[in-house]
Design an enzyme around this catalytic site. Structure first.
Site, PDB file in Angstrom:
ATOM      1  N   GLY A  16       0.826  -1.203   0.000  1.00  0.00           N
ATOM      2  CA  GLY A  16       0.000   0.000   0.000  1.00  0.00           C
ATOM      3  C   GLY A  16       0.858   1.251   0.000  1.00  0.00           C
ATOM      4  O   GLY A  16       2.091   1.200  -0.130  1.00  0.00           O
ATOM      5  N   ILE A  50      -6.959  -0.631   1.302  1.00  0.00           N
ATOM      6  CA  ILE A  50      -8.254   0.062   1.390  1.00  0.00           C
ATOM      7  C   ILE A  50      -8.447   0.947   0.171  1.00  0.00           C
ATOM      8  O   ILE A  50      -9.495   0.952  -0.458  1.00  0.00           O
ATOM      9  CB  ILE A  50      -8.351   0.845   2.713  1.00  0.00           C
ATOM     10  CG1 ILE A  50      -8.531  -0.151   3.863  1.00  0.00           C
ATOM     11  CG2 ILE A  50      -9.515   1.816   2.675  1.00  0.00           C
ATOM     12  CD1 ILE A  50      -8.675   0.474   5.219  1.00  0.00           C
ATOM     13  N   VAL A  52      -8.969   4.086  -0.681  1.00  0.00           N
ATOM     14  CA  VAL A  52      -9.953   5.138  -0.938  1.00  0.00           C
ATOM     15  C   VAL A  52      -9.425   6.527  -0.555  1.00  0.00           C
ATOM     16  O   VAL A  52     -10.095   7.512  -0.799  1.00  0.00           O
ATOM     17  CB  VAL A  52     -11.287   4.878  -0.208  1.00  0.00           C
ATOM     18  CG1 VAL A  52     -11.935   3.619  -0.719  1.00  0.00           C
ATOM     19  CG2 VAL A  52     -11.089   4.829   1.300  1.00  0.00           C
ATOM     20  N   LYS A  83      -5.262  19.484  -7.228  1.00  0.00           N
ATOM     21  CA  LYS A  83      -6.180  19.908  -6.162  1.00  0.00           C
ATOM     22  C   LYS A  83      -5.715  21.234  -5.586  1.00  0.00           C
ATOM     23  O   LYS A  83      -4.608  21.333  -5.045  1.00  0.00           O
ATOM     24  CB  LYS A  83      -6.209  18.834  -5.063  1.00  0.00           C
ATOM     25  CG  LYS A  83      -6.974  19.252  -3.813  1.00  0.00           C
ATOM     26  CD  LYS A  83      -6.836  18.210  -2.710  1.00  0.00           C
ATOM     27  CE  LYS A  83      -7.429  18.714  -1.400  1.00  0.00           C
ATOM     28  NZ  LYS A  83      -7.266  17.732  -0.315  1.00  0.00           N
TER      29      LYS A  83
END
Length: 506
Positions: A16, A50, A52, A83
């Site tokens: 990850g 995960i 997300v 962003k």
């Protein structure tokens, strides 16, 4: 005890973002000219990440740049967009004109050439009645409103017109970092841990697929399971649920709605019992609902999220997540250090997941490089990591506790969460009489959110101080006119967000 000189083997369990960012960082630090330490990542092919946490704060740029990664390649490989900040919607009752409450939290800060700071000038000029705080004092809000990139055609890699972060596919990011780490000499083992061999508060080895891996240092990146550090110490968890009751999430990935272009900002919309994120990638939108599982079932949360998104959403994937909100008391026990979700988690309202990994890896590097690893060294690491999480907990509580919403029990209870952050409670009283300033936070553990960030939330949530200072209104108007003019010039310079992304992905 191991010393930095005798440290020869480091085993990172779990891939990850946490595992591969840590591996890449420490490998570049220790092995940049010749191999000093053997770094191995053991990653289970059976346990998915995960995946997300798809938005970042702006400081993660410096990590990627420091690792020597090509920004354009990074964006292409991870379907990323840029962003400029977060648009918060519906966190208070509707405005007097009936419009939805909204405010923008950018990454930038503007200074004032006058004797007073720009926030005080904004208050004393009576501007609250004509514009949002962010619209008056920053440049990023104008870029976001027109969906412009924080880049011009001349912007170099990792540099922008204003500070910026990323929207990034977390699964693709882990794959990309894995490839880069392996190319740089990190050993990758695909295997699932069967056993952890301990002696007191030390890990001797881990066993995976009948192979034994010993090491001098073990890094636990096994997510919420905390597979390694959980074997070394009992009663090592501190729960933040009383302050932050949203401990569940439902995440949906969907196709980009027809006619919509990826936005250059994250959206966080308050719903009945929590909030929904919307994060636009090149190829899809990541959305989700972070909610209070004591007030809403998983099925109810998913139904509310789907209703919010609209009936025409082409859903690609749906995942329900139980979140362990809080952090360890000791992140470093013996020769084991927890990084990422294994060490702690605070809801992703301000996109701090990758930042905390970056912070942890850097802090580990400086503490490992202190010669003999004494308990004082571990205590220092643990004190700082606890401070970072406590500081972040308090900043997230700030978003909730100022609400005036009273439409559900969740929102009626939200103001009381401030009682679990005593320093913040005291400061909110002080900030009714003065602006939040640098000196208020000096000496805290803040690593990414400064007084400027606090002001965007405070004044976005209409927690204004009652000021009676004297100002020169003419000088004040000139200052805000200059901000507007600079914002207009920036809008002419900036590329449309989609145009920039097409340029990168050609």
């Amino acid at each position: 005890m191991h010393t930095a000189d005798s440290m020869r083997k480091m085993v990172i369990v779990g891939g990850g973002s946490a595992g591969w960012m840590t591996a890449l960082y420490l490998n570049r630090l220790y092995n940049h000219s010749h191999k000093n330490i053997d770094i191995t990542v053991i990653e289970s092919p059976d346990i998915g990440i995960i995946g997300v946490g798809e938005a970042t704060v702006h400081s993660v740029r410096y990590f990627f740049r420091g690792m020597g990664l090509d920004e354009h390649e990074l964006l292409r490989e991870t379907n990323a967009t840029l962003k400029t900040g977060i648009m918060f919607k519906n966190w208070m009752k509707p405005n007097p004109d009936g419009s939805q409450h909204a405010y923008f939290h950018p990454f930038e800060a503007q200074t004032s050439p006058a004797v007073l700071d720009i926030s005080s000038l904004w208050m004393l000029s009576g501007r609250a009645g004509q514009e949002r705080y962010d619209e008056g004092v920053c440049l990023s809000a104008g870029l976001a409103a027109q969906n412009l990139a924080p880049k011009s055609a001349q912007s170099r890699q990792y540099e922008g017109l204003v500070p910026y972060g990323y929207h990034i596919d977390a699964v693709l990011l882990a794959r990309y970092l894995r490839r880069k780490a392996i190319e740089a000499g990190v050993t990758h083992i695909e295997a699932t841990i069967d056993a952890v061999e301990t002696e007191g508060e030390m890990i001797k080895a881990v066993t995976a697929n009948d192979r034994r891996f010993d090491g001098d240092i073990f890094v636990d990146c096994t997510g919420f399971r905390s597979l390694l550090i959980g074997k070394l110490k009992d009663n090592n968890w501190q729960c933040f649920k009383e302050a932050l009751p949203c401990t569940k999430a439902v995440a949906l990935q969907r196709e980009m709605p027809d006619g919509e272009m990826p936005r250059s900002y994250t959206t966080a919309t308050a719903l009945s019992n929590g909030w929904a994120w919307q994060i636009d990638l090149i190829n899809r939108q990541g959305t989700g609902y972070v909610y209070d599982g004591d007030r809403l079932s998983a099925d109810e949360a998913e139904a509310e999220l789907r209703t919010f998104l609209g009936p025409d959403s082409a859903v690609l994937k749906c995942t329900h997540i139980n979140m362990r909100v809080g952090c360890l008391k000791e992140f470093w026990v013996g020769n084991c250090i927890a990084i990422g979700l294994s060490g702690g988690f605070i809801e992703p309202l301000e996109s701090t997941g990758l930042h905390l990994i970056n912070l942890s890896a850097g802090l580990l590097a400086t503490h490992l490089d202190r010669g003999e690893i004494t308990q004082d060294v571990r205590d220092s690491f643990n004190r700082l990591m606890n401070g970072f999480y406590q500081d972040l907990k308090q900043f997230i509580v700030l978003h909730y506790c100022l609400t005036d919403r009273d439409d559900t029990d969740f929102w009626r209870a939200a103001p009381d969460t401030v009682h679990h952050t005593p320093w913040l409670k005291k400061q909110l009283g002080i900030w009714k009489h003065k602006v939040c300033e640098y000196h208020d936070l000096a000496g805290s553990f803040s690593t990414v959110f400064s007084d400027e960030n606090y002001r965007y939330i405070l004044y976005g949530m209409k927690h204004y101080p009652a000021l009676s200072l004297q100002i020169d209104l003419g000088e004040s108007e000139e200052i805000f006119a200059r901000v507007r003019a600079l914002s207009d010039r920036l809008a002419h310079t900036a590329l449309p967000h989609m145009a920039y992304l097409k340029q990168i992905n050609m």
